[in-house]
Motif scaffolding. Structure first.
Motif, PDB file in Angstrom:
ATOM      1  N   THR A  91       0.853  -1.178   0.000  1.00 34.61           N
ATOM      2  CA  THR A  91       0.000   0.000   0.000  1.00 34.61           C
ATOM      3  C   THR A  91       0.891   1.231   0.000  1.00 34.61           C
ATOM      4  O   THR A  91       1.870   1.284   0.738  1.00 34.61           O
ATOM      5  CB  THR A  91      -0.885   0.010   1.263  1.00 34.61           C
ATOM      6  OG1 THR A  91      -1.635  -1.190   1.301  1.00 34.61           O
ATOM      7  CG2 THR A  91      -1.814   1.189   1.283  1.00 34.61           C
TER       8      THR A  91
ATOM      9  N   THR B 248      -5.653  10.114   6.453  1.00 37.19           N
ATOM     10  CA  THR B 248      -4.541  10.108   5.511  1.00 37.19           C
ATOM     11  C   THR B 248      -5.078  10.381   4.111  1.00 37.19           C
ATOM     12  O   THR B 248      -6.186   9.976   3.764  1.00 37.19           O
ATOM     13  CB  THR B 248      -3.781   8.768   5.542  1.00 37.19           C
ATOM     14  OG1 THR B 248      -4.668   7.703   5.201  1.00 37.19           O
ATOM     15  CG2 THR B 248      -3.174   8.517   6.916  1.00 37.19           C
TER      16      THR B 248
ATOM     17  N   GLU C  87      -9.068  10.570   0.080  1.00 38.35           N
ATOM     18  CA  GLU C  87      -9.051  10.001   1.425  1.00 38.35           C
ATOM     19  C   GLU C  87      -8.614   8.543   1.363  1.00 38.35           C
ATOM     20  O   GLU C  87      -9.084   7.783   0.531  1.00 38.35           O
ATOM     21  CB  GLU C  87     -10.444  10.090   2.038  1.00 38.35           C
ATOM     22  CG  GLU C  87     -10.946  11.507   2.148  1.00 38.35           C
ATOM     23  CD  GLU C  87     -12.432  11.582   2.447  1.00 38.35           C
ATOM     24  OE1 GLU C  87     -13.091  10.531   2.531  1.00 38.35           O
ATOM     25  OE2 GLU C  87     -12.929  12.704   2.595  1.00 38.35           O
ATOM     26  N   MET C  88      -7.704   8.169   2.256  1.00 40.96           N
ATOM     27  CA  MET C  88      -7.220   6.790   2.303  1.00 40.96           C
ATOM     28  C   MET C  88      -7.767   6.075   3.539  1.00 40.96           C
ATOM     29  O   MET C  88      -8.481   5.101   3.421  1.00 40.96           O
ATOM     30  CB  MET C  88      -5.690   6.769   2.292  1.00 40.96           C
ATOM     31  CG  MET C  88      -5.079   7.291   1.003  1.00 40.96           C
ATOM     32  SD  MET C  88      -3.279   7.485   1.073  1.00 40.96           S
ATOM     33  CE  MET C  88      -2.734   5.792   1.235  1.00 40.96           C
ATOM     34  N   GLN C  89      -7.423   6.579   4.722  1.00 42.88           N
ATOM     35  CA  GLN C  89      -7.843   5.940   5.966  1.00 42.88           C
ATOM     36  C   GLN C  89      -8.019   7.002   7.045  1.00 42.88           C
ATOM     37  O   GLN C  89      -7.439   8.070   6.976  1.00 42.88           O
ATOM     38  CB  GLN C  89      -6.803   4.934   6.450  1.00 42.88           C
ATOM     39  CG  GLN C  89      -6.599   3.760   5.519  1.00 42.88           C
ATOM     40  CD  GLN C  89      -5.528   2.821   6.034  1.00 42.88           C
ATOM     41  OE1 GLN C  89      -4.568   3.233   6.667  1.00 42.88           O
ATOM     42  NE2 GLN C  89      -5.690   1.542   5.762  1.00 42.88           N
TER      43      GLN C  89
ATOM     44  N   GLY D 174      -7.654   7.397  11.274  1.00 40.48           N
ATOM     45  CA  GLY D 174      -7.065   6.714  12.414  1.00 40.48           C
ATOM     46  C   GLY D 174      -6.500   7.692  13.421  1.00 40.48           C
ATOM     47  O   GLY D 174      -6.708   8.901  13.336  1.00 40.48           O
TER      48      GLY D 174
END
Length: 114
Positions: A7, A41, A48-50, A52
């Motif tokens: 990734t 992220t 947008e990825m994640q 957290g």
């Protein structure tokens, strides 16, 4: 994991919530301070990825505000396992960074479809 399966690392971090600095004494008896941020992220296009939580690098405790940052990657020793692991070691404020959101690709012109 092969290179093809890896990734990609985030190009940007959008800080959504800045937690309070927490202080305490570790198992070793040494005092510590830590701070976490809730963040999203983003890739280089602002996609947008994640979402957290991450720990703020020690030199930046109390200095991070909401906004967009470029992460600086490095290596750190995990004190619990003593393992050397990749980590975000600095956050550089970014102005004019891509806005988070889904990137919509434009449809090719009708002539190109034929």
């Amino acid at each position: 994991m092969s290179v093809a399966e890896a990734t990609s690392l985030p190009a940007f971090i959008r800080v959504l919530i800045v937690q309070e600095i927490r202080k305490g004494v570790g198992k070793s008896g040494k005092p510590y301070e830590m701070q976490e941020i809730d963040c999203m992220t983003l890739d280089e296009n602002g996609v947008e990825m994640q979402v957290g939580v991450m720990q703020v690098p020690a030199p930046l405790l109390g200095k991070i505000t909401r906004g967009v940052y470029a992460p600086v990657y490095g290596m750190r020793v995990d004190f619990a396992s003593r393992g050397i692991k990749p980590a975000i070691v600095d956050l550089t404020p970014v102005s004019g960074a891509p806005t988070p959101g889904r990137v919509v690709k434009a449809e090719p012109p009708a002539a190109a479809k034929a």
